[in-house]
Motif scaffolding. Structure first.
Motif, PDB file in Angstrom:
ATOM      1  N   LEU A 121      22.402  -6.388  19.267  1.00  0.00           N
ATOM      2  CA  LEU A 121      21.988  -8.070  19.548  1.00  0.00           C
ATOM      3  C   LEU A 121      20.625  -8.198  19.057  1.00  0.00           C
ATOM      4  N   PRO A 122      20.023  -7.033  18.844  1.00  0.00           N
ATOM      5  CA  PRO A 122      18.943  -7.135  17.414  1.00  0.00           C
ATOM      6  C   PRO A 122      18.996  -7.283  15.961  1.00  0.00           C
ATOM      7  N   ASN A 175      16.022   1.929  33.918  1.00  0.00           N
ATOM      8  CA  ASN A 175      16.258   0.357  33.162  1.00  0.00           C
ATOM      9  C   ASN A 175      15.826   0.082  32.082  1.00  0.00           C
ATOM     10  N   SER A 176      14.632   0.284  31.023  1.00  0.00           N
ATOM     11  CA  SER A 176      14.405   0.231  29.799  1.00  0.00           C
ATOM     12  C   SER A 176      14.946   1.220  29.112  1.00  0.00           C
ATOM     13  N   GLY A 234      21.698  -0.608  25.637  1.00  0.00           N
ATOM     14  CA  GLY A 234      22.505  -0.817  26.550  1.00  0.00           C
ATOM     15  C   GLY A 234      22.613  -2.916  25.102  1.00  0.00           C
ATOM     16  N   ILE A 235      21.212  -2.736  24.738  1.00  0.00           N
ATOM     17  CA  ILE A 235      21.127  -4.011  23.653  1.00  0.00           C
ATOM     18  C   ILE A 235      21.440  -3.273  22.454  1.00  0.00           C
ATOM     19  N   ILE A 239      18.401   2.634  29.884  1.00  0.00           N
ATOM     20  CA  ILE A 239      19.834   2.307  30.056  1.00  0.00           C
ATOM     21  C   ILE A 239      19.855   0.245  29.189  1.00  0.00           C
ATOM     22  N   GLY A 240      19.011  -0.459  29.320  1.00  0.00           N
ATOM     23  CA  GLY A 240      18.868  -1.728  28.745  1.00  0.00           C
ATOM     24  C   GLY A 240      18.962  -1.833  27.738  1.00  0.00           C
ATOM     25  N   PHE A 241      18.265  -0.572  27.016  1.00  0.00           N
ATOM     26  CA  PHE A 241      17.508  -1.182  25.106  1.00  0.00           C
ATOM     27  C   PHE A 241      18.844  -0.478  24.587  1.00  0.00           C
ATOM     28  N   LYS A 266      25.076  -3.500  21.805  1.00  0.00           N
ATOM     29  CA  LYS A 266      25.664  -4.540  21.560  1.00  0.00           C
ATOM     30  C   LYS A 266      25.650  -5.082  20.230  1.00  0.00           C
TER      31      LYS A 266
END
Lengths: 127, 449
Positions: B248-249, B235-236, B242-243, B238-240, B246
């Protein structure tokens, strides 16, 4: 005013990830680390939606969901499981105990926010 | 000559009948066995015939000898046993015996059948008359009942001969009944033993079954735990990624994007592996449910095409769908049909660099035939037979050249089995491959009630 989301998640990284995505999309997020705290905050704060892990310390998500549903004022609050439980029957069990949605981990960063928005339904108010 | 006819012959017959009747109902035979019964017979013979000694003998050594099972002496009231006579010593007596008739020797000392005993036996004991009756079992001569009179010689009455014969018959019937009872007891014992063994084996099997069920529970628990524990770090990852991708940060450069996409791809691969393993485990433990609905097959094919078309674009692949009857509806598990077709079509796209991937659907009778044809790298002939096995890509000798969990085609076959279908593959290495699966238009599995 943006929709207020109560995120019930004991894992710090998971909490950070979901919060980052939701806040980036303009939602307001507050946290509870376990079931009893979640019930307390939900009763007091009346969030627009509750996102909750199932494996939680002290009281698991199933039990917490049952209690939230029997709390006056929280009977119809959208309550979405965000969980790593992916075995057959897990989703059915959650839905039977009062959850209104089920998002499997790992979450998909492309669809997570829109899923949450969908579960918010008419209550969705974004910045 | 003395006779027993001094008494009333009717009274004698009455005594004989009473004695036979008592013996016939005597409980000793079944309680204490054949020896005790023989003793009751000799006692009855002495009392009823009024003789000094009665004895029961059985042949041994193939009719060449007789062995005394019981001798009853009336005056002493004593039983004994163990004496033996052989045919070599007393040939005439044995010859008479084996004729099978009674030997009624009024004067035993001079009767040619018994005179052989005179010196060694009759005179020392004082025996004057003998009444010997053959014992037969099932028509076979097995022994002799000897009645010996001491004192003045005696004439045997026909009824006394007959009575001696009846005693022999009762003894023989008693022995046969005893044998039957013994065999029945042995049979009962054998049956009880067998029942015990069966019960024991049943218990062992039940215990083994319980152990297997326990192992199955452990396996399920293990899989559920592993699935859960692996998903949490994924989850971490793939999630991070992904972020970050994108932006986003904050913005990332092309090289960073390339590397992050590799992390993202690897993590997705790991997730696919976990999901496939769970699927395989579910299918193999028979825990896969079939949910049949009626749906338009062509619509499902189009969904597969829509999902894969983005992957075809960069390679300039043509993705072609040909459904002879677009209106055809099937009753089957839509999700599983989708999973199979997506798996096959995604494979075709993955292994094809130029040309086209074609999904063709036709039907004949109650069967749908779906083929996925590509112009890709094809499959080496020696790999064809491992194609549908778990981890068939790994053969231990060559390196894997393609991504994939190695479970996709195995899963396809297992899923089609569940749906009552089948799959086969044809390929020319370097030219392309064609996977064809057949599916009943109406699924009718016994498991699906």
């Amino acid at each position: 005013m943006s929709a207020r989301i109560l995120l019930v998640e004991d894992n710090e990284q998971n909490r950070y990830l979901a919060t980052f995505l939701l806040e980036s999309a303009g939602f307001s997020v507050f946290h509870a680390p376990d079931g009893p705290t979640a019930i307390e905050y939900a009763t007091k704060e009346r969030p627009d939606i509750i996102l909750m892990d199932i494996q939680l310390p002290h009281m698991d998500g199933y039990e917490t969901a049952t209690r939230i549903r029997s709390t006056p004022g929280l009977e119809s609050t959208p309550l979405v499981a965000v969980t790593s439980y992916a075995m057959p029957g897990d989703r059915e069990r959650a839905m039977g105990l009062g959850f209104s949605g089920y998002i499997e981990k790992p979450i998909d960063t492309d669809t997570f926010v829109s899923s949450v928005a969908w579960h918010l339904g008419g209550k969705e108010t974004r910045k | 000559m003395e006779t027993s006819s001094q008494d009333d012959p009717f009274a004698r017959l009455e005594r004989q009948n009473a004695a036979l009747s008592t013996l016939a109902q005597h409980p000793d035979l079944f309680i204490n066995g054949p020896l005790a019964f023989a003793q009751r017979v000799t006692e009855s013979a002495t009392a009823t015939l009024g003789v000094a000694r009665s004895s029961v003998w059985f042949f041994t050594d193939n009719l060449r000898a007789i062995h005394c099972e019981d001798l009853f002496e009336l005056d002493a009231g004593r039983h004994s046993e163990g004496a033996e006579f052989s045919s070599a010593q007393y040939p005439k007596y044995f010859a008479a015996l084996t004729e099978g008739r009674s030997i009624a020797a009024h004067n035993a000392l001079i009767d040619p059948r018994t005179a052989e005993f005179a010196r060694a036996y009759l005179r020392p004991v004082g025996i004057s008359s003998m009444l010997d009756a053959p014992i037969r079992m099932g028509g076979r001569l097995v022994g002799v009942l000897c009645n010996e009179h001491i004192g003045p010689q005696r004439e045997w009455m026909p009824d006394e001969e007959a009575f001696a014969g009846s005693l022999c018959d009762i003894l023989a019937l008693g022995l046969e009944a005893w044998e039957h009872q013994k065999m029945a007891a042995e049979l009962r014992e054998a049956r009880d033993h067998l029942e015990l063994r069966v019960a024991e084996r049943t218990r062992e099997l039940a215990a083994a079954n319980e152990r297997l069920q326990e192992l199955d529970r452990l396996k399920s628990t293990f899989l559920a735990t592993m699935s859960h524990e692996l998903r949490t770090p994924l989850n971490s990852i793939i999630g991070f990624t992904g972020i970050l991708r994108k932006g986003l940060p904050g913005p990332i450069n092309a090289e960073q994007e390339k590397q992050l996409s590799m992390v993202h791809g690897a993590a997705k691969h790991l997730l696919a592996l976990i999901n496939d393993l769970l699927d395989v485990s579910r299918i193999e433990s028979g825990k896969t449910d079939i949910h049949c609905t009626k749906f338009r097959f062509a619509e499902m094919v189009n969904e597969v095409a829509a999902q894969l078309e983005p992957l075809c674009g960069p390679k300039n692949l043509r993705f072609r769908v040909v459904v002879t009857d677009p209106a055809i509806e099937v009753i089957s598990d839509r999700k599983k049909c989708f999973q199979v077709l997506l798996n096959l079509a995604a494979n075709a796209v993955k292994f094809t660099e130029r040309g086209q991937v074609a999904v063709e659907v036709e039907h004949a009778g109650g069967t749908l035939s779906v083929s996925v044809t590509d112009t890709g790298i094809g499959i080496r002939p020696e790999k064809m037979d491992r194609l549908f096995t778990a981890f068939g890509q790994i053969d231990g000798t060559s390196q894997r050249t393609q991504d994939g969990t190695g479970l996709g085609l195995y899963l396809c076959r297992q899923l089609l089995n569940l749906l009552g279908g089948e799959i086969r593959a044809e390929s020319t290495f370097g030219i392309g491959s064609c996977f064809t699966f057949k599916l009943p238009i109406q699924h009718t599995a016994p498991s699906d009630s």
